[in-house]
Design a protein around this motif. Structure first.
Motif, PDB file in Angstrom:
ATOM      1  N   MET A  24       0.804  -1.230   0.000  1.00 24.72           N
ATOM      2  CA  MET A  24       0.000   0.000   0.000  1.00 24.72           C
ATOM      3  C   MET A  24       0.835   1.279   0.000  1.00 24.72           C
ATOM      4  O   MET A  24       0.295   2.369   0.212  1.00 24.72           O
ATOM      5  CB  MET A  24      -0.934  -0.013   1.212  1.00 24.72           C
ATOM      6  CG  MET A  24      -2.111  -0.970   1.052  1.00 24.72           C
ATOM      7  SD  MET A  24      -3.428  -0.293  -0.009  1.00 24.72           S
ATOM      8  CE  MET A  24      -4.167   0.913   1.104  1.00 24.72           C
ATOM      9  N   HIS A  25       2.145   1.154  -0.245  1.00 21.07           N
ATOM     10  CA  HIS A  25       2.935   2.389  -0.346  1.00 21.07           C
ATOM     11  C   HIS A  25       4.137   2.132  -1.251  1.00 21.07           C
ATOM     12  O   HIS A  25       5.168   1.638  -0.812  1.00 21.07           O
ATOM     13  CB  HIS A  25       3.386   2.856   1.040  1.00 21.07           C
ATOM     14  CG  HIS A  25       3.912   4.263   1.044  1.00 21.07           C
ATOM     15  ND1 HIS A  25       3.431   5.250   1.879  1.00 21.07           N
ATOM     16  CD2 HIS A  25       4.871   4.860   0.284  1.00 21.07           C
ATOM     17  CE1 HIS A  25       4.084   6.387   1.648  1.00 21.07           C
ATOM     18  NE2 HIS A  25       4.963   6.171   0.685  1.00 21.07           N
ATOM     19  N   VAL A  26       3.969   2.435  -2.524  1.00 20.36           N
ATOM     20  CA  VAL A  26       5.084   2.309  -3.474  1.00 20.36           C
ATOM     21  C   VAL A  26       5.190   3.624  -4.257  1.00 20.36           C
ATOM     22  O   VAL A  26       4.288   4.466  -4.201  1.00 20.36           O
ATOM     23  CB  VAL A  26       4.897   1.125  -4.453  1.00 20.36           C
ATOM     24  CG1 VAL A  26       4.543  -0.158  -3.704  1.00 20.36           C
ATOM     25  CG2 VAL A  26       3.847   1.415  -5.511  1.00 20.36           C
ATOM     26  N   HIS A  27       6.300   3.762  -4.959  1.00 22.38           N
ATOM     27  CA  HIS A  27       6.508   4.960  -5.785  1.00 22.38           C
ATOM     28  C   HIS A  27       7.076   4.583  -7.145  1.00 22.38           C
ATOM     29  O   HIS A  27       7.811   3.616  -7.268  1.00 22.38           O
ATOM     30  CB  HIS A  27       7.507   5.908  -5.109  1.00 22.38           C
ATOM     31  CG  HIS A  27       7.023   6.488  -3.819  1.00 22.38           C
ATOM     32  ND1 HIS A  27       6.056   7.464  -3.760  1.00 22.38           N
ATOM     33  CD2 HIS A  27       7.364   6.215  -2.543  1.00 22.38           C
ATOM     34  CE1 HIS A  27       5.825   7.783  -2.491  1.00 22.38           C
ATOM     35  NE2 HIS A  27       6.595   7.040  -1.731  1.00 22.38           N
ATOM     36  N   PHE A  28       6.712   5.388  -8.132  1.00 25.05           N
ATOM     37  CA  PHE A  28       7.350   5.310  -9.448  1.00 25.05           C
ATOM     38  C   PHE A  28       7.854   6.705  -9.761  1.00 25.05           C
ATOM     39  O   PHE A  28       7.151   7.688  -9.523  1.00 25.05           O
ATOM     40  CB  PHE A  28       6.350   4.858 -10.517  1.00 25.05           C
ATOM     41  CG  PHE A  28       5.829   3.466 -10.297  1.00 25.05           C
ATOM     42  CD1 PHE A  28       6.597   2.361 -10.633  1.00 25.05           C
ATOM     43  CD2 PHE A  28       4.582   3.257  -9.725  1.00 25.05           C
ATOM     44  CE1 PHE A  28       6.126   1.070 -10.409  1.00 25.05           C
ATOM     45  CE2 PHE A  28       4.102   1.977  -9.489  1.00 25.05           C
ATOM     46  CZ  PHE A  28       4.881   0.875  -9.837  1.00 25.05           C
TER      47      PHE A  28
ATOM     48  N   VAL B  71      -6.120  10.680  -2.564  1.00 22.17           N
ATOM     49  CA  VAL B  71      -5.341  11.913  -2.715  1.00 22.17           C
ATOM     50  C   VAL B  71      -4.151  11.878  -1.768  1.00 22.17           C
ATOM     51  O   VAL B  71      -4.302  11.566  -0.589  1.00 22.17           O
ATOM     52  CB  VAL B  71      -6.224  13.152  -2.397  1.00 22.17           C
ATOM     53  CG1 VAL B  71      -5.385  14.436  -2.440  1.00 22.17           C
ATOM     54  CG2 VAL B  71      -7.383  13.247  -3.381  1.00 22.17           C
ATOM     55  N   LYS B  72      -2.957  12.197  -2.293  1.00 26.18           N
ATOM     56  CA  LYS B  72      -1.756  12.258  -1.458  1.00 26.18           C
ATOM     57  C   LYS B  72      -1.371  13.733  -1.280  1.00 26.18           C
ATOM     58  O   LYS B  72      -1.341  14.499  -2.246  1.00 26.18           O
ATOM     59  CB  LYS B  72      -0.604  11.499  -2.145  1.00 26.18           C
ATOM     60  CG  LYS B  72       0.746  11.583  -1.427  1.00 26.18           C
ATOM     61  CD  LYS B  72       0.968  10.459  -0.442  1.00 26.18           C
ATOM     62  CE  LYS B  72       2.274  10.604   0.337  1.00 26.18           C
ATOM     63  NZ  LYS B  72       3.439  10.026  -0.323  1.00 26.18           N
ATOM     64  N   ILE B  73      -1.105  14.102  -0.034  1.00 26.79           N
ATOM     65  CA  ILE B  73      -0.751  15.490   0.273  1.00 26.79           C
ATOM     66  C   ILE B  73       0.544  15.485   1.071  1.00 26.79           C
ATOM     67  O   ILE B  73       0.646  14.785   2.087  1.00 26.79           O
ATOM     68  CB  ILE B  73      -1.854  16.186   1.117  1.00 26.79           C
ATOM     69  CG1 ILE B  73      -3.240  15.939   0.487  1.00 26.79           C
ATOM     70  CG2 ILE B  73      -1.583  17.678   1.245  1.00 26.79           C
ATOM     71  CD1 ILE B  73      -4.400  16.361   1.384  1.00 26.79           C
TER      72      ILE B  73
ATOM     73  N   GLU C 114       0.935   8.183   6.684  1.00 26.12           N
ATOM     74  CA  GLU C 114       2.069   7.442   6.113  1.00 26.12           C
ATOM     75  C   GLU C 114       3.305   7.662   6.981  1.00 26.12           C
ATOM     76  O   GLU C 114       3.572   8.783   7.392  1.00 26.12           O
ATOM     77  CB  GLU C 114       2.361   7.927   4.688  1.00 26.12           C
ATOM     78  CG  GLU C 114       1.167   7.881   3.760  1.00 26.12           C
ATOM     79  CD  GLU C 114       0.486   6.527   3.691  1.00 26.12           C
ATOM     80  OE1 GLU C 114       1.173   5.525   3.395  1.00 26.12           O
ATOM     81  OE2 GLU C 114      -0.727   6.451   3.942  1.00 26.12           O
ATOM     82  N   HIS C 115       4.034   6.599   7.239  1.00 27.46           N
ATOM     83  CA  HIS C 115       5.296   6.601   7.998  1.00 27.46           C
ATOM     84  C   HIS C 115       5.028   6.706   9.508  1.00 27.46           C
ATOM     85  O   HIS C 115       4.307   7.598   9.964  1.00 27.46           O
ATOM     86  CB  HIS C 115       6.248   7.708   7.544  1.00 27.46           C
ATOM     87  CG  HIS C 115       6.330   7.830   6.049  1.00 27.46           C
ATOM     88  ND1 HIS C 115       6.673   6.770   5.228  1.00 27.46           N
ATOM     89  CD2 HIS C 115       6.068   8.870   5.215  1.00 27.46           C
ATOM     90  CE1 HIS C 115       6.632   7.168   3.963  1.00 27.46           C
ATOM     91  NE2 HIS C 115       6.262   8.433   3.924  1.00 27.46           N
ATOM     92  N   LEU C 116       5.645   5.805  10.230  1.00 32.35           N
ATOM     93  CA  LEU C 116       5.365   5.664  11.661  1.00 32.35           C
ATOM     94  C   LEU C 116       5.768   6.881  12.476  1.00 32.35           C
ATOM     95  O   LEU C 116       5.182   7.148  13.529  1.00 32.35           O
ATOM     96  CB  LEU C 116       6.103   4.415  12.171  1.00 32.35           C
ATOM     97  CG  LEU C 116       5.514   3.670  13.358  1.00 32.35           C
ATOM     98  CD1 LEU C 116       4.047   3.338  13.157  1.00 32.35           C
ATOM     99  CD2 LEU C 116       6.310   2.385  13.619  1.00 32.35           C
TER     100      LEU C 116
ATOM    101  N   THR D 269       5.700  -0.464   1.636  1.00 29.48           N
ATOM    102  CA  THR D 269       7.163  -0.524   1.694  1.00 29.48           C
ATOM    103  C   THR D 269       7.874   0.805   1.504  1.00 29.48           C
ATOM    104  O   THR D 269       8.972   0.991   1.983  1.00 29.48           O
ATOM    105  CB  THR D 269       7.695  -1.461   0.599  1.00 29.48           C
ATOM    106  OG1 THR D 269       7.183  -0.999  -0.662  1.00 29.48           O
ATOM    107  CG2 THR D 269       7.273  -2.897   0.864  1.00 29.48           C
ATOM    108  N   ASP D 270       7.253   1.719   0.740  1.00 27.96           N
ATOM    109  CA  ASP D 270       7.942   2.937   0.291  1.00 27.96           C
ATOM    110  C   ASP D 270       8.979   2.601  -0.789  1.00 27.96           C
ATOM    111  O   ASP D 270       9.879   3.394  -1.065  1.00 27.96           O
ATOM    112  CB  ASP D 270       8.624   3.666   1.472  1.00 27.96           C
ATOM    113  CG  ASP D 270       8.548   5.191   1.340  1.00 27.96           C
ATOM    114  OD1 ASP D 270       7.969   5.672   0.345  1.00 27.96           O
ATOM    115  OD2 ASP D 270       9.080   5.883   2.217  1.00 27.96           O
ATOM    116  N   ALA D 271       8.855   1.421  -1.405  1.00 18.83           N
ATOM    117  CA  ALA D 271       9.824   1.018  -2.432  1.00 18.83           C
ATOM    118  C   ALA D 271       9.647   1.860  -3.692  1.00 18.83           C
ATOM    119  O   ALA D 271       8.543   2.272  -4.028  1.00 18.83           O
ATOM    120  CB  ALA D 271       9.636  -0.455  -2.767  1.00 18.83           C
TER     121      ALA D 271
HETATM  122 ZN   LIG Z   1       6.634   7.286   0.273  1.00 20.26          ZN
END
Ligand SMILES: [Zn+2]
Length: 484
Positions: A89-93, A188-190, A236-238, A371-373
């Motif tokens: 539930m957390h990846v990036h391109f 939506v990501k902010i 997002e992120h602990l 993952t933030d991969a």
């Molecule tokens: Zn991220």
């Protein structure tokens, strides 16, 4: 009355003459398998599962299913464990237009690792990712189901590229309108590198009114509660969730907002002010408000220990193209600038932050595996990283069942789709992973993949190995071409 009789008649006939009932036809049957009921944290042995098209159409005792159903393909599940498809539930391109091919080559890595759905949390290639989402959905591009925020909302001239820059409420309105109506984003990501705190809150409130889920980074000038009250859907992120545990969080936020302290000092005071009771009270409010947390703990751990961990022999590097690899330098160089005290602080902070994981679970906050991969996030390997993340969850205090739920049920729960994903029963999506070990005993079993079913299509071990080999070959060719 006539209609009622018409509906009952075939059923009565079937009861009267069972021998006449022809077997029903499916596409795939998985036989003699142990089903992992993630929600109930238990296994059910001796089952068979029938798939037809994209759907699971029957589940039951093997002998009963074998009598009632026929299928074109049989997958032998004896001694194996069947789980719902995994979600990262957390990846990036991203990394720029020259990196499109290398980013696209990451997609099969997710499937080879049992990941049937990914949530892209925005990068600098939003148009490309939106196009991939459609191509994957229509079957013209091979990859996991792709959900995306499209371009993220940011302030004016932010550190990130490819964002929608907003400097006023009217800008926020226009951005949300575009995301909802033109891009049809999944959420939506902010983020807050330059976004004004009041616009961050305005965007959360406005998105919620439009029926859009939000996720993001909370500005240091705000308390976490302010974002929760404004309707943020996932944090997002602990470390952001950790900040809510500081007794004097509001005073720290106010000092930062007024420019009396810098970010490092704010972080130092947040860490020093952490209090278990304050944190638990905050997390119970998260749970009541339906706020989920995506820890991306392994990604933070990798960054925290860049000084001491040797990644030069990581098996994952064989899957990362040379241009993507180059994007790793940013974090590596930043880490290299830290002095001994800075490194020690970084190590302490990540260990402190990880202690809230079981507290969130205890408070009833849904924990999402992500993952933030992707680009920038060095040595955090797409696909493979999800297994690292959930294994780390169990090392930090979650049960294997909780860790498994974070990667199979929390994603669908966040989107409101538990009626379609996250369990193995009729009517659910035919997204499944067959494991050779029991993940409820040790969640590392999610790495022991025998077969992946993605929208009904069976990928056996040989097919998965070929996906991995094909990506390695592509990367090797790019590496060879990149050599001077
Ligand atoms: Zn991220």
């Amino acid at each position: 009355m006539k209609y009622l009789f018409a509906a009952l008649a075939p059923a009565l006939l079937a009861i009267a003459s069972p021998a006449l009932a022809a077997p029903k036809q499916g596409d795939v049957v998985i036989r003699h398998v142990t089903i992992v009921d993630v929600e109930a944290a238990k296994t059910v042995a001796g089952q068979a599962v029938v798939l037809k098209g994209d759907d699971i159409v029957a589940v039951g005792a093997d002998a009963v299913i074998a009598k009632d159903w026929r299928a074109a393909r049989t997958v032998e599940g004896k001694g194996r464990y069947l789980i719902p498809g995994l979600w990262d539930m957390h990846v990036h391109f991203g990394g720029g237009p020259e990196l499109i091919d290398e980013n696209r080559a990451l997609l099969p890595l997710y499937i080879a690792n049992g990941i049937t759905t990914i949530r892209d949390c925005s990068g600098d290639l939003p148009e490309q990712v939106l196009a991939w989402r459609s191509e994957i959905a229509s079957g013209s591009l091979f990859g996991p189901r792709l959900l995306t925020s499209g371009a993220k909302i940011e302030g004016i001239a932010p550190v990130w590229k490819g964002t929608i820059e907003v400097g006023s409420e009217a800008d926020v309105d226009a951005a949300l309108d575009r995301l909802k109506t033109r891009d049809k984003v999944d959420f939506v990501k902010i983020t807050d590198s330059t976004l004004k705190p009041e616009l961050f809150l305005y965007a959360l409130t406005k998105a919620k009114a439009l029926g859009l889920r939000t996720s993001g980074h909370i500005p240091m000038a705000l308390t976490v509660d302010q974002a929760v009250d404004a309707g943020i859907s996932s944090i997002e992120h602990l470390d952001y969730a950790y900040n809510a545990g500081a007794k004097d969080e509001a005073a720290i936020a106010a000092d930062f907002a007024a420019g009396r302290i810098d970010r490092a000092e704010a972080n130092r005071r947040l860490d020093a002010g952490f209090d278990r009771d304050t944190a638990m009270a905050a997390y119970r409010r998260f749970a009541v408000k339906g706020v989920f947390v995506t820890p991306t703990l392994n990604g933070s751990r990798i960054i925290a220990y860049l000084d001491s961990d040797d990644h030069s022999k990581d098996a994952g590097l064989a899957y990362i193209g040379p241009k993507l690899r180059k994007t790793y330098d940013w974090r590596i160089e930043r880490a290299a600038k830290a002095d001994a005290a800075g490194i020690a602080t970084r190590h302490k902070q990540i260990e402190d932050i990880a202690t809230i994981l079981p507290m969130l679970a205890e408070a009833g906050v849904p924990i999402i595996a992500g993952t933030d991969a992707g680009f920038l996030n060095s040595f955090n390997y797409p696909g493979f990283g999800l297994h690292d993340e959930i294994e780390l969850f169990t090392q930090k205090g979650l049960t294997p069942a909780q860790a498994l739920a974070s990667a199979t049920r929390a994603g669908p729960a966040w989107f409101g789709w538990l009626d379609r994903y996250g369990a193995i029963k009729p009517g659910m999506a035919a997204d499944l992973v067959l494991l050779t070990k029991n993940p409820l005993e040790d969640v590392a079993a999610t790495r022991a993949i025998d077969t992946v079913v993605m929208r009904g299509a069976v990928q056996d071990r040989a097919a998965l190995d070929k996906m991995l080999a094909d990506t390695r070959a592509k990367v090797a060719a790019w590496n060879a071409a990149a050599k001077p």
